[in-house]
Design a protein around this motif. Sequence first.
Motif, short mmCIF file in Angstrom:
data_model
loop_
_atom_site.label_atom_id
_atom_site.label_comp_id
_atom_site.label_asym_id
_atom_site.label_seq_id
_atom_site.Cartn_x
_atom_site.Cartn_y
_atom_site.Cartn_z
N GLU A 1 -10.66 -80.17 -61.90
CA GLU A 1 -11.61 -79.72 -62.92
C GLU A 1 -11.91 -80.85 -63.90
OE1 GLU A 1 -13.65 -77.06 -63.47
OE2 GLU A 1 -13.10 -76.76 -61.37
N GLU A 2 -10.92 -81.69 -64.16
CA GLU A 2 -11.16 -82.82 -65.05
C GLU A 2 -12.15 -83.80 -64.41
OE1 GLU A 2 -8.76 -86.53 -67.22
OE2 GLU A 2 -7.66 -85.02 -66.08
N GLN A 3 -11.99 -84.08 -63.13
CA GLN A 3 -12.92 -84.95 -62.43
C GLN A 3 -14.32 -84.33 -62.37
OE1 GLN A 3 -10.66 -85.35 -58.78
NE2 GLN A 3 -10.13 -87.48 -59.26
N ALA A 4 -14.36 -83.03 -62.12
CA ALA A 4 -15.65 -82.35 -62.07
C ALA A 4 -16.38 -82.48 -63.41
CB ALA A 4 -15.47 -80.88 -61.71
N ALA A 5 -15.66 -82.34 -64.49
CA ALA A 5 -16.27 -82.47 -65.82
C ALA A 5 -16.79 -83.89 -66.04
CB ALA A 5 -15.26 -82.09 -66.90
N GLN A 6 -16.03 -84.88 -65.58
CA GLN A 6 -16.47 -86.27 -65.70
C GLN A 6 -17.76 -86.50 -64.91
OE1 GLN A 6 -13.43 -89.32 -65.03
NE2 GLN A 6 -11.84 -87.81 -65.50
#
Length: 392
Positions: free
Chosen positions: A119-124
């Motif tokens: 989810e952190e990568q998706a947000a980035q």
Amino acid sequence: MTTISKITWDAASARRTQRQFLAGPAGDGTPVAEVVGAMMGAHAQVLSAAEVSVGVRTSGLTRADVRTALWDERSLVRTYGPRGTVHLLPARELPLWSAALTAVPTGPSPFPPDVRLTEEQAAQVMAAIGEALEDTCLTLDELTEEIVARTGPWAGDRVMPAFQDLWPRWRQVLHRAGWAGTLCFGPNRGRKVTYTRPPVAGAAGGTRGAFGSGETLGAFVRRYLYAYGPATPQHFAKWLAAPTGWAGTVFRELAAAGGIEEVDFEGKRAWVASGDTDFPDEPVRGVRMLPYFDAYVIAAQPRERLFPGAAYERALAGGQAGNYPVLLVDGVVAGVWHQRRQGRRTTVTVEPLVRLTARQERDLGEQVERVGEVLEAKAELVVGEVRVGPHA
């Protein structure tokens, strides 16, 4: 004691077709975006099908008018809509759509752990998409380069299986960027698809929360019910590709708040927007031709009533609607059709599944002519078997 309205299929079908501009075309001067809004979006995976969907609901618009609204006026946006598929949506309604689509719970990733995004990568990636597309149109390759430059090489790893190929890892969230209002389609550059930012301030990024309230989701459900009600939470979930349990909770909360009300629809529980219980007395009459994945055949339920008898086998593919262009007769599917274009002419083959009256045959000829006008081609009608399969 509350009196529950009893709604018949004929009454529901008549009201839906009226509100969809299928009982009669939209009046002269009706904006293209208003027609698309009444449909709750026009399926536009194949843009020419969306152009026909819009055009046959009017008496004079052509595909050029749809493209003008999309690329010049920008009153329409081509982006990811219900079910993660490409739709035309009214630009002014994009905040409402973004709030509703991003409120739908997402299931577990179908990809292995070494492929999926956190989810952190998706947000980035989502933030990088918004930055990269500001005031420009980029192809997929160009957008990949920009995303990798802003995030890291992991985003560009070609690990995502798709159509006998491998796509960059970041593409797992392409449709989510569309839902959030961060991305939409731009004009093609030759044969290459481009992406850009939507022409609506406040629909994306950090301000999305302003549109994410339950009140906005309720407004979205009522819009759906206005177009396609009476409907059940299961119908809504199928149309949106949402979890059935989540849809049931949304309907229960809206009913408790007085936003929607229960009706008896052919002996079963269904819902309409509160106070929206007026239905026509007369059933729908007439002939209409609808293209692949037209909004009406996708959303109108129950499907076995819309596709009666032989139509259920002939015009559906494994129970899935939209795979064939269909002929509507008196509000139900009664045939399939296919058009083959050569230059400025197109041959439209129609396979009726019922015997048409003389009046219906005349209506069919007028509908074929109208399809030709929308496509800016001279149309010739051939009545006979459609020999091509779905998606042909």
